[in-house]
Structure formats: C-alpha cells, structure tokens
Design an enzyme around this catalytic site. Structure first.
Site, short mmCIF file in Angstrom:
data_model
loop_
_atom_site.label_atom_id
_atom_site.label_comp_id
_atom_site.label_asym_id
_atom_site.label_seq_id
_atom_site.Cartn_x
_atom_site.Cartn_y
_atom_site.Cartn_z
N HIS A 71 2.52 -6.29 6.93
CA HIS A 71 3.84 -5.87 6.46
C HIS A 71 3.78 -4.73 5.44
O HIS A 71 4.80 -4.19 5.05
CB HIS A 71 4.67 -7.08 5.97
CG HIS A 71 4.37 -7.56 4.58
ND1 HIS A 71 3.64 -8.69 4.32
CD2 HIS A 71 4.71 -7.08 3.37
CE1 HIS A 71 3.56 -8.87 3.02
NE2 HIS A 71 4.20 -7.91 2.41
N ASP A 102 -0.31 -11.45 9.62
CA ASP A 102 0.09 -10.52 8.56
C ASP A 102 -1.12 -9.82 7.93
O ASP A 102 -1.21 -9.67 6.72
CB ASP A 102 0.92 -11.24 7.49
CG ASP A 102 1.63 -10.25 6.56
OD1 ASP A 102 1.73 -9.06 6.92
OD2 ASP A 102 2.09 -10.67 5.48
N GLY A 186 4.52 -5.63 -4.03
CA GLY A 186 3.54 -4.59 -4.37
C GLY A 186 2.13 -5.15 -4.41
O GLY A 186 1.15 -4.45 -4.18
N ASN A 187 2.01 -6.46 -4.74
CA ASN A 187 0.71 -7.13 -4.67
C ASN A 187 0.32 -7.37 -3.21
O ASN A 187 -0.85 -7.66 -2.92
CB ASN A 187 0.75 -8.50 -5.36
CG ASN A 187 0.40 -8.43 -6.83
OD1 ASN A 187 1.29 -8.51 -7.67
ND2 ASN A 187 -0.87 -8.27 -7.13
N SER A 188 1.26 -7.27 -2.31
CA SER A 188 1.02 -7.56 -0.90
C SER A 188 -0.19 -6.80 -0.37
O SER A 188 -0.29 -5.59 -0.55
CB SER A 188 2.24 -7.17 -0.07
OG SER A 188 3.24 -8.13 -0.21
#
Lengths: 595, 368
Positions: A71, A102, A186-188
């Site tokens: 994502h 993901d 944003g940590n994704s």
C-alpha cells in the site's frame, strides 16, 4: 524540624541504592543505542516521485533490495524515490509485490557501479513472543525531510494475530505481530526490529476504531517469516498470489471443550480433495501447526504462496492421516473463463490514475500482466539458468537420446529392463518428436505432438499409470538441450518447498522432514505445462511436474537423484515417478547415450 | 534554615525520582514469563452489543479456581448467557452474581462445576499501598477482540502518569466511576479492554482497566484503571431502620465478600450534579427550538448580580452561540462553581455583555 532527619537519611539511602543499579540499565541503554545506530542506515524513506505521499522501507541486501508495504508503492507507481538516513536520495524501482500480504520489494539504484548498500538481517519471527521488546523505525507523518528515521520502542503485545482483509480481499494480515510500539501513517512499510537489530516484521497497520488514523496502542507488523516464504516470488517480479486450501472450515466447541476445526465445504478441484480430504474431517495440523480455531487456520493458510505443497494432518473417526497438499490460489480464479475473448496481456502503460515509470529507474521496469515488474522475472530466470550450466553443457547433445536400465513397477515382483529412446523422427521435411519406451518385452511409441490435441490428451499419459512419463522425458530433454527455444512460455516462479520421496519409495512418517527448498521455473510447450524444481543450494534439477491441463489435474511427478557425471555432464541415475499420490515406479539408469 | 531544609528534602526527592527512572530503563529484561502467567488468569467475554459503537466483547479476570470472574459492569453483561473463552480455548457460559455500580465492576461465575482454574488472589491486597506515579505497569485485555479462544490477550506496557481522583462530570465527560484511579500513559482503554488487568512488572494485580473515556470538550481520551484497594462510598438500604446507610467498599472487599455470597446489594447513589448555580429561570421550553428568554431571576443570584432582567434574550455564553434553551443548558453545565462566564444578551434592541460569577447550588431553592 529534627523529626524530618531520619526521613531524609532514608531517602538518601534509597537514592544511593537506586543509583547503584544503573550499570545494568546503562549497559542495556548503550546496547540499544548501538543497535539503533547500526540499523539506522538501512531504513529507507520512500516517496512518490515529486514527494507526494510515501512511507518507509528497509534494505535487506547490499545490492539495494528493500522491503516495504504494497500500500506504499501502489500510489507511487513503479518508480519511486528513496531517501537514506545519510540524506542521500536514490531512485527506486518496484521489483515484486504481494497484494494480499501487503508486501512489496523495491530496488534502490546505486549511484555508481559496485556501490554496496548497508542492510539489515532478517530474523526468525517464529521466535518472537508476546512480552518481547521491539523497535520500530520509519517516517511517521513523513516528518523527516532529511530522511532520518524516527525510532519508537515498545512491547510485542501478541504474536500469530489475524487481522481480516481491509477492502476487496487484499491487505489481509495473517500470523502478524501485534505491538504497542507507536506506529503512525508514514511508518507503513518500515521495519520492526528485535533488540538484536534483526528485522522481525514490516509495520503496516493498526486498530484505530474511534480514535482516528493515529497510533491507538495497537499496531501490526507482517511477520518476516511470511515474507521469507514470498521472497523468491518478490525477487522474481511476480504479482504473487496467496494460497487457499480450497475448503471452508468451521471451529466448533462441542460441549464447550477445546475447539475442533472441521471441513464444511471442499471444492472438487482442490488438490486436498484429490488427496482424500472430505467434508466433516477434522483438520488437526496444517504445515506442522496445530489448528484449534478459525483464526489459527487462517493464520497458517495465509502465510503461503499459491502452489506450495504443505503437509496436512486430518482425522476422521479414529483414523489420522498426513497428506501433502498443493495449495490453490486465493486471489485469482482457478478456472479460466473461456467465454471471454482473449485480451492483450500487455496492460496499457501508466494505468489510469496511476503514474507510469518515470526517471532513471524507468529502464528497469517492464509492464506485463501477472507481474509487478517483468524485468526482474527475466533477470532471475536468466540467473538461475546460467547457474544451472555448471552441471554441464547440454546444448551440444540435442540429437537422439537413449537411456537404458532397470525399472521395478509398483505391483511387479522383479525389476524389468527398460530402454527409453527420445528422438525426432524425420517425416519428409519435418521432424516428429517421439518417445519409445520398452519395458521388458513391451514397447510403447508415443507421438508427443499429435495433430488432434483434445482427443489425445488422455492417451498421452503414457506409460499407463505414470501420468505421462513419456512426454515428460521428451520435454525434459528439450528443455535441457534447447532451453527456451520452442517454448510458448518460460517464467521464473518463486521459491517452493519440494518433497523428494525416500529412495525406497516408502511413505515418510513426516513429509516435513523430506522438504528441500527449490527455485522454480514454469514452462509451457504445446499443452505440456511443466514446473521445474532447482535445488536452492547448488541449482541441481531435483525434479519436475508435468501437466497437460491448467487445473483440476494431478501432474506426473518425476524426482531425480543419484546424479553422476556422464562425459562431463551431471545426469540423474535414479528417476522416481509418482502419479495421483501413488508411486508408479523407479527407473534406475545404467547407461546414457546422448547425441 | 527551614527553607534550606525544604530544599534538601526536595533535592533528595528529585534524586529519588531520577533513581526510579533509571531502574525503569533497566526494565528492558523480557517480561514474556510474566505475560504468559497473567494470560492464564484472564478470560475473553462475549455478550450483548454490536450497536451504537458498543462492542459485544470484553475482558475479565479469574478470581477463583471455580471460575469466578471479575469484570467491568457494562452493557455486555445484560444477557442471560455470557460466553467465556479460557486461555486454553475452552468455552463456558457464565452468569452475573452481583454488581457494584459505584466501583463499576461485576462478579460472574462460570456455569459449571470446576475447581482447577489459575486465578488472582486478594489476600493482603487491601492493605497494600497504591502504586505510584512513574511506576512501570503492564496492561492486559482483549481490546478490539483481537484474540479468540486460546489466543493470548494483548499486552501493553506503560507507566502510571498519576494517581488521582477521576471526576467525570456530566456535560463534559461522564465517567462511570468516581474515585481514586490510576491514569496511564499507554493507550490501554480501547474497545473491549474494560475489565482487563493492570499489573506491575512482576504480574501482580494492581487494578482493573476502565472503559473508553473521552472528554467531549477537548476531544481527548483518557486511559485509566480502578485500583483494587481504592475505596468508594456505597449506599445500602437498611430495611429495619428504614433508611439508607453509607459503607466503604473496594474491589478487594467486593470480591472477597462476593466470592462467599456475602456482598449485599447496594443502591446506586444519584449523583448530585446540577452544575453550577446561576439563578435564571427561563421561559417554558415549549418547542424544541424555544429561545432562552429569561422569565425570572432569583434574588441575589449570580445572574441577578450580573444585571440580567426578565425578558432578556440570552445569545452567547462565553462566546458560544446558544440559540435554544437546550443549547444554553448544555453550555452552562460545563462550568464549575466559582467560574466567571461572559453572558451576552439582547434587551430591546440593545446588545449587552455582562460577567456572571457562578456559585455552588444553594441548599434550598431560593425562589421558585
């Protein structure tokens, strides 16, 4: 005033005791600081070209491969920009992705040839326990304009967690790690480290509910062991699919006891059904993990790519049986819809609303349906085939082959002699691919590519009971000697487990003990679909499966062993043939005659 | 001299706090053993809910080998069959034995004869001192229904930010518990977490996790737990004397008495919470959008002192528009006695601004 004095004294004693303890604390702190300093250069700030949106990633190899979330790269398109903690911005290109899991793999382009990137080691997420410490690093709220990652520290709140798909069946977090370590938008795609600085997961999602899309004390990381299962697929640029068993289950709590997970529905075309699994059977274990709830089941199934074989133990009444099951796909339809007209497999460049490849990384991107980036599929296939060449050069022996030896068939008391001839018989100007197999006094001749395909498929599964060992021999010889020439398709698959049966053909007690990790190539020649398994360690061809239809069919399984050199070429001197879960026979080769 | 001494004292205290902070850093040793141990003493609860943002699941604490469960006194218990999942995946049904609304807890019992469950005990717990600010804690619950059957509870760690009275007030935020509470820096009070366990790092029970609590005025959430030894006043009907009596109870005394069937039911005290006093009687609230016209003013009341008169139309309370009587009442409810608020009102075609200092509610009504 004097009455305060003892209290003060006590306080000072306490203080000095407290101060006496910190050496351990200081050491732990110093260790932690050192670990963070060591892994910090491996954390990647991922941005869409132009800086609109992004996330985090982590480098896992010195040639610039980095993991992130699907994502994160879905909105960036196939090329992105990647900032490292030293402030240097690199161009990046999408390599492969796993939409359901993901996960995406990207590659940073070095500034100059031979440049080595810092990278993090991947740990073993099955060793992570609730109550362990964890460190998350990343770019929450895309704060760091100089790409310096933010560090957060916290507890592992749970392991083997299941979080259902978020929208259209994708982004299903199975067997994931739950953390109270703060992660935010944003940590994704960023790494979750253990205290050794090993990557144990990729942070990607949280439970938010009423509090908005910010940390609510419940974050989830995709376990690195799941990602390792897909690593071969990711590196090969595949748009990988997850597995399903082809069966629905329900956990019942009979008499309020411990849950029993039973099959409620099973598809006819599921391999599990062909291996004997039926409705009402209880699934005891799957891939060596015990099943006692729906979540367990979804967790275990969810970590495997489509097409993998895993052991499954079921019980029916008083009997318990282990079977080796080929997993179906979760995402795409198994059965092709023949009513629809065939569409051009090449998607238009730059899908609507998505950015096409841009910048210097664009030359490392090739769009093709079924792939995240076909460029890397071709690259990985060529690398594997090149590595296989150390087993000998077969390109000079493309003529007729003759194999001689002994075969003991399943029901026979004594072994018989056999002779197999693989040749192209000249018929006028053209050549007719043919295999002649003589077992004892009986000889069969098979025309490998007869004119009328539909009628002939079942007749081509020769010799009878082998599932098609004769065409398998031809396809094998062709692939060894001619390579991709004459194939309609040749694709690099991922990494898959392979289960060579014991050489005495006995049924092993635990299939898991037979497992060998292999690199896979799939090829199509006429309507022969073949899956080739190369040992991950030395790229030796351990065997292959041959199908004549796409689905709903058991392949002819050929297992190669007893490799010996024949005039400089490594050739198997034992071929074990299996079909429909049954041992057909073992060919022991005493002589090869290659022209 | 005294002053110097005080400083010394403060300095010593400061050192002490630093010392504790340093040992907290040392708390990096894994807590996996403790986590497994606590998890066995907890249950997942499933009951009624699933509507109006109310979860149908919750967390509970085993307090006897026979399957007595301590949990929060919330809506999920309002069903005859509450489903219980033990740590090993076994399922049972449970019934509510007794509730204590002032402590916001209830005691359930598994509907089966069993006598082997690991559980928390309360011996000596009543006299243990409360945990302190800065103490290191673990919170366990089945928040968000992440775990089912034998899957373990979620564990989080944090520190106690403060030990203070939880004073929820209607209009600002309505807390189901009013008394001494542990306030936590970890976001532990998520859906389904209420009734979970707060322990120290040795896994010793400190408190019961509270419900989701949000201040409607600041839109912030608070995470709290009820200390097991914190006492609250409860009202009981003394039938013989024909009046209510006030007793003190804590979670410890509640569980100890309830386990042997000796916890006498209490009546929920009506919390006197009319907000601060202004002395304005408005016109009859005839329709839903009746504007706040002043009908009468009590003599000497804050509003009278501020200069309001009958027939004035109140427009703003501290700058907030109050077009209806309902809006006015909601706005004024948020203020405590002693606060000065600015009232803007219309008299004829004049706009007048006045300051009104609110007081506590008078004992007897000053005027009708």
């Amino acid at each position: 005033m004097r009455r305060y004095l003892p209290a003060v004294a006590a306080l000072f004693v306490f203080t000095s005791l407290a101060v006496a303890q910190p050496p351990m604390a200081l050491k732990q702190e110093a260790d932690r600081v050192a670990v963070i300093a060591r892994v910090k250069p491996t954390v990647v700030a991922v941005f869409a070209r132009g800086g609109q949106g992004g996330g985090t990633g982590v480098l896992i190899s010195d040639d610039g491969y980095a993991l992130t979330n699907f994502h994160v790269v879905a909105p960036t398109g196939p090329t992105m920009q990647c900032g490292l903690a030293d402030g240097v911005l690199y161009d990046g290109v999408l390599v492969g992705w796993d939409k359901i899991g993901d996960v995406a793999l990207i590659k940073l382009l070095p500034k100059k040839q031979g440049q080595k990137f810092p990278f993090s080691q991947m740990g073993n997420s099955d060793l992570v326990r609730e109550g362990d410490w964890s460190i998350a690093m990343g770019n929450p709220f895309l704060l760091a304009t100089d790409f310096t990652p933010t560090v957060t520290f916290g507890l592992v709140s749970g392991v083997h967690r299941y979080q259902p798909p978020a929208g259209s069946g994708l982004l299903e977090y199975t067997d994931c790690i739950q953390i109270d370590t703060s992660i935010n938008p944003g940590n994704s795609g960023g790494p979750l480290f253990n205290l050794k600085g090993e990557v144990i997961g990729i942070n990607g999602r949280g439970s938010f509910d009423k509090r908005g899309r910010i940390n609510s004390g419940v974050g989830y990381a995709i376990s690195i062991n799941q990602i390792k299962n897909f690593m071969g697929h990711l590196r090969a640029g595949l748009d990988s699919d997850h597995a399903s068993l082809g069966a629905l289950v329900r956990t019942e709590a009979e008499g309020f006891g411990i849950g029993k997970t039973n099959v409620t529905t099973i598809l006819d075309e599921a391999d599990a059904a062909r291996r004997g699994l039926q409705v009402d059977d209880q699934i005891v274990s799957f891939a060596d993990r015990l099943i006692s709830s729906d979540n367990h089941y979804k967790n275990v199934v969810g970590i495997f790519p489509r097409g993998w074989r895993v052991p499954l133990v079921y019980s029916r009444g008083d009997t318990r049986k282990e079977i080796l099951v080929r997993l179906m796909g979760a995402q795409r339809k198994e059965i092709p819809d023949t009513t629809k007209p065939k569409v051009d497999p090449k998607p238009p460049k730059g899908l609507p609303g998505k950015k096409g490849p841009q910048g210097p990384a664009a030359k490392f991107y090739v769009a093709r349906a079924g792939f995240a980036n076909y460029y890397f599929n071709k690259l990985e296939k060529e690398n594997l085939l090149a590595a296989f060449k150390k087993n000998g050069d077969f390109s000079t022996v493309g003529g007729d082959w003759k194999l001689e030896g002994k075969i003991r068939l399943l029901k026979a008391n004594f072994p018989s002699d056999f002779v197999a001839e693989i040749k192209d018989i000249k018929v006028g100007a053209s050549e007719k691919p043919t295999v002649i197999l003589k077992i004892g006094a009986f000889a069969d001749t098979l025309d490998i590519f007869p004119g009328d395909k539909e009628v002939e498929i079942s007749k081509r599964r020769m010799p009878k009971g082998s599932g098609g060992f004769m065409p398998a021999l031809y396809v094998w010889k062709h692939f060894l000697t001619k390579g991709e020439v004459g194939l309609s398709e040749c694709i690099r698959g991922g990494t898959e487990p392979f289960y060579p049966p014991p050489t005495d053909n006995s049924v092993p007690k635990e299939w898991a003990k037979q497992r060998v990790d292999t690199e896979v190539i799939t090829s199509t020649m006429g309507n022969y679909k073949t899956k080739w398994f190369y040992a991950k360690t030395d790229q030796k061809l351990l065997g292959f499966e041959l199908r004549m239809q796409e689905y709903n069919e058991d392949p002819c399984e050929v297992y190669f062993s007893d490799y010996r050199a024949v005039s400089g070429r490594q050739l198997p001197h034992r071929m074990q043939v299996y079909y429909e879960g049954v041992h057909y026979g073992t060919f022991t080769i005493t002589s090869y005659n290659l022209k | 001299m005294t002053r110097i001494f005080t400083y010394t004292c403060k300095f010593a205290l400061a050192c002490c706090v630093i010392g504790i902070a340093a040992t907290n850093v040392a708390a990096q040793a894994p807590v996996t053993g403790v986590v497994g141990d606590v998890n066995k003493r907890m249950v997942k609860l499933f009951g009624i809910g699933g509507f109006k943002n109310l979860p149908s699941y919750g967390s509970g604490i085993l307090v006897s080998a026979k399957g007595h469960i301590l949990t929060v006194n919330n809506h999920i218990l309002n069903t005859p069959g509450i489903l219980v999942h033990l740590y090993d995946g076994r399922q049972y049904q449970a019934k509510v034995l007794v509730r204590e609304p002032e402590l916001d807890v209830a005691l359930l019992k598994i509907d089966e004869e069993i006598n082997f469950l690991p559980h928390f005990t309360f011996e000596g717990a009543a006299t243990k001192p409360l945990a302190e600010n800065g103490d290191w804690i673990l919170a366990f619950s089945n928040q968000f229904k992440i775990a089912l059957r034998d899957e373990p509870m979620s564990v989080q760690r944090g520190v106690i930010m403060s030990v203070a009275d939880l004073r929820g007030r209607r209009g600002v935020f309505d807390a189901p518990y009013a008394g001494e509470a542990y306030f936590l820096d970890v976001i532990a009070c998520n859906p389904g977490a209420a009734g979970g366990v707060l322990t120290n790092r040795k896994g010793e029970l400190l408190g019961v996790l509270g419900r989701e609590l949000k201040s409607t005025s600041t839109n912030t959430w608070v995470n709290y737990a009820v200390p097991i030894q914190a006492t609250v006043e409860v009202q009981r009907l003394d039938v013989k004397a024909g009046k209510t009596v006030t007793n003190k109870e804590s979670i410890v005394t509640f569980v100890q008495k309830a386990l042997v069937g000796k916890y006498e039911a209490t009546v929920k005290a009506k919390r006197e919470d009319k907000g601060a006093y202004h002395g304005i009687t408005l016109v009859v609230n005839a329709v839903s959008s009746t504007p706040p016209y002043v009908e009468e003013l009590a003599q000497g009341s804050p509003a009278a002192l501020a200069g309001l008169q009958p027939d004035d139309l109140i427009l703003y309370v501290d700058g907030e528009s109050v077009p209806t009587i309902k809006n006015f009442r909601e706005a004024i409810k948020a203020y405590e006695p002693g606060r000065e608020v600015t009232i803007q009102f219309q008299r004829g075609n004049q706009l007048i601004s006045a300051k009104m200092k609110l007081t506590a509610q008078p004992k007897a009504p000053v005027s009708k």
